[in-house]
Enzyme design. Structure first.
Site, PDB file in Angstrom:
ATOM      1  N   LYS A 215      38.143 -27.385 -27.173  1.00 14.93           N
ATOM      2  CA  LYS A 215      37.649 -26.933 -25.858  1.00 14.93           C
ATOM      3  C   LYS A 215      36.460 -26.004 -26.088  1.00 14.93           C
ATOM      4  CE  LYS A 215      41.808 -28.735 -24.673  1.00 14.93           C
ATOM      5  NZ  LYS A 215      42.999 -27.971 -24.634  1.00 14.93           N
TER       6      LYS A 215
ATOM      7  N   ARG B 115      47.217 -33.273 -12.268  1.00 19.35           N
ATOM      8  CA  ARG B 115      47.861 -32.032 -12.668  1.00 19.35           C
ATOM      9  C   ARG B 115      48.778 -31.626 -11.519  1.00 19.35           C
ATOM     10  NH1 ARG B 115      48.460 -32.205 -17.652  1.00 19.35           N
ATOM     11  NH2 ARG B 115      46.912 -31.328 -19.042  1.00 19.35           N
TER      12      ARG B 115
ATOM     13  N   ASP C 231      46.958 -17.579 -26.075  1.00 21.18           N
ATOM     14  CA  ASP C 231      46.456 -18.953 -26.094  1.00 21.18           C
ATOM     15  C   ASP C 231      44.968 -18.853 -25.763  1.00 21.18           C
ATOM     16  OD1 ASP C 231      45.565 -21.511 -25.549  1.00 21.18           O
ATOM     17  OD2 ASP C 231      47.427 -22.153 -24.592  1.00 21.18           O
TER      18      ASP C 231
ATOM     19  N   TYR D  16      40.510 -30.548 -51.977  1.00 22.33           N
ATOM     20  CA  TYR D  16      41.853 -30.464 -51.397  1.00 22.33           C
ATOM     21  C   TYR D  16      42.225 -29.009 -51.136  1.00 22.33           C
ATOM     22  CZ  TYR D  16      46.674 -31.314 -50.278  1.00 22.33           C
ATOM     23  OH  TYR D  16      47.863 -31.387 -49.604  1.00 22.33           O
TER      24      TYR D  16
ATOM     25  N   PHE E 277      53.163 -37.460 -18.626  1.00 24.44           N
ATOM     26  CA  PHE E 277      51.906 -37.803 -17.953  1.00 24.44           C
ATOM     27  C   PHE E 277      50.958 -38.607 -18.831  1.00 24.44           C
ATOM     28  CE2 PHE E 277      49.335 -34.606 -20.158  1.00 24.44           C
ATOM     29  CZ  PHE E 277      50.311 -33.738 -20.613  1.00 24.44           C
TER      30      PHE E 277
ATOM     31  N   PHE F  88      51.746 -24.274 -19.920  1.00 21.44           N
ATOM     32  CA  PHE F  88      50.897 -25.389 -20.302  1.00 21.44           C
ATOM     33  C   PHE F  88      51.805 -26.437 -20.926  1.00 21.44           C
ATOM     34  CE2 PHE F  88      48.110 -27.967 -22.914  1.00 21.44           C
ATOM     35  CZ  PHE F  88      47.225 -28.369 -21.940  1.00 21.44           C
ATOM     36  N   THR F  89      51.454 -27.698 -20.718  1.00 20.25           N
ATOM     37  CA  THR F  89      52.350 -28.811 -21.085  1.00 20.25           C
ATOM     38  C   THR F  89      52.850 -28.735 -22.529  1.00 20.25           C
ATOM     39  OG1 THR F  89      50.351 -30.102 -21.528  1.00 20.25           O
ATOM     40  CG2 THR F  89      51.392 -30.379 -19.373  1.00 20.25           C
TER      41      THR F  89
END
Ligand SMILES: *Cc1c(COP(=O)(O)O)cnc(C)c1O
Length: 459
Positions: A259, A383, A216, A73, A450, A125-126
């Site tokens: 990614k 998009r 980011d 943990y 979306f 970005f969303t």
């Protein structure tokens, strides 16, 4: 170098079977999915280009890493391995794991933003913008105009326009700007890089005004590849060196490890400031998990640490971006309107150009993605106006100048033949594009619409 062969620097050890469906099956499936490719079952998809997120193929070493999971943990060995890897490759001294990128965005936004603040960024970005808004800030787009023009060949469409940034500064003052948030290889602009020169200027600007520089870094390795290929003075530097240099210019970073880093789940928030780290530790326990796992299993942190080292290898990135370029060139040479230059992780079809008979309020890109699926079993995503959502104050639809369908290439998953099949499917759709009809909402979710919206066809 761009014409050099991009053969994959790996061979295949295990395969996952996929199957083609019939057109009748696909018509039924897309109707059940409300014409939203996010609502299709993966089993009904032939070639899945919905996203590059969490769908990369892990290496044998990453799979072996899973077996080395220390599922304690607190204080898992894998956490320390990950933390050291983040510092070694990305420069950041402190790191809290998060379940994925948006978990890191939530914590970052909650710590740094006060009600009424402004956060400039190189295109929205969303999830990033939503977390900024939920924390009380207004997002301000300061990307160069070329980024909003699908036909511009600018080599660094991810760059920030300092006139726009300074105009915001003059209007609201530095006190109202807690940080700038800069994405590498800007997703919504079509996977377009920012130059090292622009990043260095941003560092100076931040220092001058006492504003924090947040990165980011979801696609930092792909951005580094484009710097190596296109920017003066970087030809002889490795992607690994360039990645480090980019990170080193910034103060903190959010990462969606699904990614670049090729794991199925995971992310982190990283920073250099100790006080900021303490605050992040305080919030990560509330929203994600203890600061030494933050929503990730020990084994997943191990696979991520290994994935980071693989993601910055020159031959890997060269093949990864090379495959995307291959598909993009094939479509462009055949006359399909796409976003130029071809991006790092995806080829973006210009739906506005392809379907001039459908007005933006009738969601041309959404309709095109649905039609491509029906035609071929290839899954893509919208998009455009649907992804852009509504203005948080007026409630009106944002009307982005880019109305795109994204063919996103997962890392190390598909072959050149799959790219050929995809190109053939798009071309076949091109030939019958005047038969594609617009859509209207049947169900519109309030946030990040979306993902779960449903649409019906206009007659
Ligand atoms: C995917 C992505 C995110 C959000 O990450 P998740 O892991 O999906 O939560 C943030 N920024 C960019 C640029 C992304 O592509």
């Amino acid at each position: 170098m761009e014409t050099q062969i991009w053969a994959e620097p790996y061979k295949i050890k295990m395969v996952e079977l996929i199957k083609m469906t019939s057109k009748a099956d696909r018509i039924k499936a897309i109707q059940e999915a409300g014409n939203n490719t996010f609502l299709l079952r993966s089993e009904d998809v032939y070639i899945d280009l919905l996203t590059d997120s969490g769908v990369g193929a892990m290496s044998d070493r990453q799979w072996a890493g899973l077996m080395m999971g220390d599922e304690a943990y607190a204080g898992s060995r894998n956490f320390y391995h990950l933390r050291d890897t983040v510092e070694e490759y990305y420069s950041y001294r402190y790191m809290v794991p998060c379940h994925q990128g948006r978990g890191a965005e939530n914590i970052l936004s909650k710590i740094l933003i006060s009600e009424g603040d402004y956060v400039p960024g190189n295109m929205y970005f969303t999830t990033t913008r939503l977390h900024q808004e939920l924390a009380g800030a207004t997002f301000v787009d300061v990307i160069i105009d070329e980024a909003h023009d699908a036909s511009s060949e600018h080599p660094f469409k991810g760059n920030v326009d300092f006139d726009k940034l300074n105009a915001l500064l003059d209007e609201v003052g530095a006190d109202k700007i807690p940080y700038i948030c800069i994405a590498t290889c800007v997703n919504m602009a079509g996977g377009q890089p920012i130059s090292m020169e622009n990043l260095k200027q941003l560092r100076q600007w931040c220092d001058l005004h006492g504003i924090m520089f947040v990165h980011d870094m979801t696609r930092v390795a792909e951005n580094a590849h484009f710097i190596q290929q296109r920017e003066e003075g970087y030809r002889d530097k490795s992607v690994r060196e360039i990645v480090y240099e980019i990170c080193d210019l910034t103060d903190a970073a959010t990462m969606s490890a699904k990614k670049d880093a090729m794991v199925n789940i995971g992310g982190f928030l990283a920073m250099n400031d100790e006080k900021f780290y303490e605050k992040a530790c305080g919030l990560v326990v509330v929203y994600e998990g203890l600061h030494t796992y933050g929503g990730m299993a020990g084994r997943d942190m191990e696979a991520l640490a290994i994935g980071i080292t693989e993601s910055v290898q020159d031959d890997h990135i060269f093949a990864r971006v090379g495959q995307v370029q291959y598909l993009g060139r094939k479509l462009r040479d055949a006359g399909v309107p796409i976003v130029n230059p071809i991006g790092g992780h995806a080829v973006f079809l210009d739906a506005a150009k392809m379907l001039p008979h459908i007005p933006q309020e009738h969601f041309p890109a959404q309709a095109l993605a649905a039609a491509l699926y029906v035609e071929s079993g290839v899954r893509s995503m919208e998009r455009g106006i649907v992804s852009a959502g509504r203005d948080k104050i007026t409630g009106e639809n944002h009307k982005p100048s880019l109305e795109l369908v994204r063919l996103t290439i997962p890392r190390r998953v598909y072959t050149q033949a799959h790219m050929d099949v995809t190109a053939a499917a798009v071309l076949s759709l091109m030939a019958q594009r005047d038969q594609i009809r617009g859509l209207r909402f049947e169900y519109e979710p309030e946030m990040l619409r979306f993902f779960q919206a449903r649409f019906e066809k206009l007659v």
